[in-house]
Structure formats: C-alpha cells, structure tokens
Write a protein that holds these residues in place. Structure first.
Motif, PDB file in Angstrom:
ATOM      1  N   GLN A  45       0.858  -1.183   0.000  1.00 46.20           N
ATOM      2  CA  GLN A  45       0.000   0.000   0.000  1.00 46.20           C
ATOM      3  C   GLN A  45       0.889   1.227   0.000  1.00 46.20           C
ATOM      4  N   ASN A  46       0.298   2.395  -0.148  1.00 46.67           N
ATOM      5  CA  ASN A  46       1.031   3.643   0.012  1.00 46.67           C
ATOM      6  C   ASN A  46       0.987   4.071   1.474  1.00 46.67           C
ATOM      7  N   ASN A  47       1.972   4.850   1.897  1.00 44.32           N
ATOM      8  CA  ASN A  47       1.934   5.414   3.254  1.00 44.32           C
ATOM      9  C   ASN A  47       0.646   6.210   3.454  1.00 44.32           C
ATOM     10  N   TRP A  48      -0.016   5.971   4.572  1.00 44.23           N
ATOM     11  CA  TRP A  48      -1.168   6.730   5.055  1.00 44.23           C
ATOM     12  C   TRP A  48      -2.369   6.611   4.114  1.00 44.23           C
ATOM     13  N   GLN A  49      -2.454   5.518   3.352  1.00 44.14           N
ATOM     14  CA  GLN A  49      -3.533   5.405   2.372  1.00 44.14           C
ATOM     15  C   GLN A  49      -4.899   5.191   3.041  1.00 44.14           C
ATOM     16  N   PHE A  50      -4.953   4.385   4.100  1.00 44.60           N
ATOM     17  CA  PHE A  50      -6.213   4.186   4.825  1.00 44.60           C
ATOM     18  C   PHE A  50      -6.633   5.469   5.544  1.00 44.60           C
ATOM     19  N   THR A  51      -5.654   6.206   6.065  1.00 47.31           N
ATOM     20  CA  THR A  51      -5.965   7.462   6.745  1.00 47.31           C
ATOM     21  C   THR A  51      -6.535   8.472   5.760  1.00 47.31           C
ATOM     22  N   GLN A  52      -5.996   8.520   4.563  1.00 42.14           N
ATOM     23  CA  GLN A  52      -6.489   9.460   3.556  1.00 42.14           C
ATOM     24  C   GLN A  52      -7.929   9.158   3.174  1.00 42.14           C
ATOM     25  N   ILE A  53      -8.262   7.876   3.036  1.00 44.28           N
ATOM     26  CA  ILE A  53      -9.655   7.498   2.744  1.00 44.28           C
ATOM     27  C   ILE A  53     -10.555   7.881   3.903  1.00 44.28           C
ATOM     28  N   THR A  54     -10.119   7.598   5.121  1.00 46.23           N
ATOM     29  CA  THR A  54     -10.906   7.905   6.318  1.00 46.23           C
ATOM     30  C   THR A  54     -11.172   9.395   6.452  1.00 46.23           C
ATOM     31  N   ALA A  55     -10.204  10.207   6.050  1.00 47.19           N
ATOM     32  CA  ALA A  55     -10.323  11.659   6.194  1.00 47.19           C
ATOM     33  C   ALA A  55     -11.483  12.231   5.374  1.00 47.19           C
ATOM     34  N   THR A  56     -11.941  11.495   4.347  1.00 44.74           N
ATOM     35  CA  THR A  56     -13.046  11.984   3.515  1.00 44.74           C
ATOM     36  C   THR A  56     -14.408  11.661   4.118  1.00 44.74           C
ATOM     37  N   PHE A  57     -14.440  10.892   5.219  1.00 46.88           N
ATOM     38  CA  PHE A  57     -15.705  10.542   5.869  1.00 46.88           C
ATOM     39  C   PHE A  57     -16.189  11.708   6.741  1.00 46.88           C
ATOM     40  N   THR A  58     -17.423  12.101   6.563  1.00 47.97           N
ATOM     41  CA  THR A  58     -17.967  13.241   7.318  1.00 47.97           C
ATOM     42  C   THR A  58     -19.181  12.869   8.170  1.00 47.97           C
ATOM     43  N   GLY A  59     -19.668  11.631   8.049  1.00 45.20           N
ATOM     44  CA  GLY A  59     -20.784  11.209   8.870  1.00 45.20           C
ATOM     45  C   GLY A  59     -22.140  11.550   8.266  1.00 45.20           C
TER      46      GLY A  59
END
Length: 472
Positions: free
Chosen positions: A458-472
């Motif tokens: 994977q790329n560094n911080w790839q799961f975090t980047q996806i998570t950051a787009t979640f707004t609820g």
C-alpha cells in the motif's frame, strides 16, 4: 414566639434608635419592632401589615410581598426580599435529584423525599414549573430529540415552598445535533510501534482528529497513559499539543485488550466516573472512547455495568461531551455481552452517543466489506430493539472501527474494501469511522501482523487518507 409590641432585643441588648436610622445593633442579633425583622445584620420592615415571629428562622403568618431594608434608609431604601431563610413549617429541600431514564422525547426523574409535611413537589426548568406531583418521581414528556434540559425540584405545603434540590442536566436521545468538526473520522494512534508525527499525517492526508490509545490504571483507580505515563508533561501531552496545533483534536481511548484496566480497579461507578473526569478535565476534551473488549471488563457483569453507569454520570456532568463505546462483533452483529451492554445503556438512560463495532478477528469472513456491512446491520437491529429508534436514528448512533491490512487472524481489509466500507458508512450517516491504526498505515511485506505496518502492499497513510473523507 408572640408579637413583641414594644422595642425589645430578642438576643442580646442594644440601644435602638428611630426606625429609619441605621441602628448600631450587634451583627447576628434578632430584633422585633412591630412589622420589623432584623436578621444577620440586616433590618427589614414589611410594607404591609403582618404578624412577625422571629427566632432561629422566621414565619410571618401573612407573608409581605415587599420589604424595605432599613439599613439602607439613609440612601433611599427601597423594596427588597426578606432574609434568605427557610420559614419554619415549610418542607426541607428534596435531595439526590437524578435522571433515571432517557428516550428521544422524555426524561424520567426521581429524587429523595423531603422532611416535614409535604403536599407535593414541583419540577422546575429554570423558573417554569414542568410538573407537579405528589410522589418522588415523574417523567417530563413531549421533548425534542437531542435536546438538553436542566431541572430542579421543590417541595411545598400550605406554609410555602422549600429550597431547590440539586440540579441535573440531561439530553434526550436520538438527536441530530452536529458533533465537533472532524470528530467523525478519527483513526487510532499510539505511542509504541514507531509512532509518526501527527502533523506529518495531517498534512499528508487531511485527517484532523486521532483516537489516542490507551488510558489505563497506574494502580488502583488512577488513570495514566498505558498505565505508566503521566497525563501531563510527557510524550502524550506533546502529541495532543501537536494535533491541536495542526487544526484537529483527540479522543483518548480507555481500555483496549491488554493492560491493567480502570473498570475493575475503580470500586464504584462514581469512582470510575471520577477517573474519566480527571482525563476530561486535564485536556478539556470534547469526546472519549471506551474500548471495552478485555474479558475482565466485557464479560464481567459487575464491571461492565459499572462502566455503563459511570458513563451515565459523566454525561450528566458533561452534557456536550461525546461518549463512544467500542466493542467486538460477529459477522452477524454484536454478541451476548455487547447486547447486555446495550440493554443496560437503554434501561438506565446512560445517554451514550456512539456504539462502535470492531469488525475484524471474526475467525472467518473472506470478504471484509460484506462481513462489516452484515455486522453493522446486526448492530442497527439491536439498537432499534433496545431504544425504539428508527433506522436513521440507529445509524447515527453507530460507528465502525476496522483493522487496516491484515488482522490478527489474517483477514484482509484491503484498500479497496476500506473505500467500500467508507462509502457504506457515509451513505448511512454513521457517527464514526476509525481503524487500527495510523501506526500500521504503512506497507510491509511478508504477511505478518506487526504494530508499525499493515502487512500488505500500500502507500503510506492510504487508509488514513480514505478515512479523512468521511464526514458522517
């Protein structure tokens, strides 16, 4: 005590002058001159006829509506209220006002009975009477979901009304009030496993909030990071400062799988609530996470109930604080112990904001997206049954906390699966999306599960980047 028809000191002796001259009477002495009452250094005169009885307290048989403070006569005097003492014959103030149940539209209250003759009780919200009852409990209904209310109770009889009880503040469930910006997306970060600088991750991904693991017991009911590091002055305080300087905030997580937990070590719900409150106050928190998965907490009825009851106290004392409870699940939904936790929260009105499942370590589940959705739908059904919520309300009280890459049982949550999980959570307006962990959000080969990489390419911080787009 009979009416004193002439100028006479009831306690001590002093020279008394004309009515509107500030008298040089002794502080605390009590005097009666017709319609005058002096109490604790202030002399009052009724502006309508009454019979005055004075002593340890005072009870006029006809209560004047206006009084003048004779001590201020030389400056003009003016109407005022009588001395702040409880007339004899009036009941004592009720005690231990508390919230006993919470729904979307109602709050149930109970209190300890007053002493003395009691005709009934009035429940106040501010200065408005919301209920009048003869017993020591009531339910305030027709409230708005997610609304916050503060109440007091007073007893009354023919002689008057008691002083107010303690106040309680509570929030009805089912609300859609907005959480703090960034709260919904907060992956876990910990201070072992080669922790990254949080500002580096913030800059690279757009993530703002982090869930920090773990607050444990340092011995007894005293909280500490990983059970050993002080709450202030160390690396954890530095990390919190860095996150906040980067425009975000933190959610301390209490518990986890290993280590010495506060739940079993704090002997009462109040003691445990005090431990939580220490951390809340130390960092001026907007949210906390209770990761209840260790068997000493999760499978012990006494300890599990203690945690729920402590969280109820925390919410009463911090109505704007977001409280998250995180626990394991099967592919079909949470198991027996999670069901007991949810039932306890519903029956006691604990007012927990978010119930978060950890959809991994199923011991199966080849398609981790399908397994996560199935587990989440099982949680939704459980919340609807326990609280009487609609689908939408249940979703808005739910969270998902996955495990990026390979789990302990070699289940694979790939980048593609995590994108699908994010889309599911977003489309149903879940309250929280997190994963274990930012430390592991880096590639490594070999398929092993370690604390500082995901076990996949994977790329560094790839799961975090996806998570950051979640707004609820």
């Amino acid at each position: 005590m009979a009416l004193v028809p002439t100028l006479q000191a009831q306690a001590g002796t002093a020279a008394v002058q004309a009515a509107c001259t500030a008298p040089a009477w002794a502080e605390g002495n009590t005097y009666t001159v017709g319609t005058q009452v002096t109490y604790q250094g202030h002399t009052y005169q009724a502006l309508q006829t009454h019979t005055a009885y004075v002593g340890a307290g005072w009870t006029p048989s006809t209560t004047p509506s206006l009084w003048t403070d004779l001590g201020a006569c030389t400056g003009g005097g003016g109407p005022t209220t009588p001395p702040p003492t409880t007339p004899s014959g009036v009941p004592s103030a009720p005690g231990n006002l508390r919230v006993t149940a919470t729904t979307d539209t109602s709050l149930a209250l109970a209190w300890n009975a007053s002493t003395g003759t009691v005709t009934g009780y009035r429940v106040y919200e501010g200065t408005t009477v919301k209920a009048t009852v003869t017993g020591t409990s009531t339910t305030i209904s027709s409230l708005t979901a997610g609304s916050t209310h503060t109440y007091t109770v007073k007893a009354y009889n023919a002689q008057g009304e008691s002083g107010a009880s303690n106040s309680v503040t509570a929030t009805t469930t089912g609300g859609t009030t907005n959480p703090p910006a960034g709260f919904a997306a907060a992956p876990y970060l910990y201070q072992w496993g080669d922790p990254p600088n949080p500002q580096t991750v913030q800059s690279a991904t757009g993530i703002k909030w982090f869930t920090l693991a773990f607050v444990l017991s340092s011995g007894g009911c005293t909280p500490a990071w990983d059970g050993s590091r002080s709450l202030t002055g160390g690396v954890d305080q530095t990390v919190i400062n860095q996150v906040r300087a980067g425009g975000g905030d933190v959610i301390p997580s209490f518990g986890g799988w290993s280590g010495n937990k506060l739940g079993p070590n704090c002997s009462t719900p109040q003691a445990l609530a005090n431990a939580y409150q220490t951390v809340i106050n130390t960092y001026s928190l907007k949210a906390i996470d209770i990761d209840i998965e260790n068997t000493d907490e999760f499978e012990n009825d006494t300890v599990r109930n203690r945690i729920v009851d402590a969280l109820k106290i925390v919410k009463q004392n911090n109505p704007n604080l977001k409280v998250i409870v995180t626990f394991g699940t099967a592919t079909t939904g949470p198991g027996y112990y999670a069901q007991q936790l949810i039932s306890r929260a519903a029956s006691t009105g604990a007012n927990i904001d978010v119930f978060t499942i950890m959809p991994f370590d199923f011991g199966g589940g080849a398609n981790m997206y399908n397994s996560t959705v199935s587990a989440s739908e099982g949680l939704k059904t459980m919340l609807k049954s326990a609280f009487g919520w609609s689908d939408d309300t249940a979703y808005r009280h739910m969270g998902i906390s996955g495990m990026n890459g390979l789990s302990d049982q070699q289940e694979l949550t790939s980048v593609a699966y995590w994108q699908q999980i994010r889309d599911y959570a977003q489309s149903h307006h879940l309250a929280r999306l997190a994963f274990w962990s930012v430390n592991r959000d880096r590639p490594c080969a070999g398929g092993g599960v370690v604390s500082n990489c995901s076990g996949i390419a994977q790329n560094n911080w790839q799961f975090t980047q996806i998570t950051a787009t979640f707004t609820g």
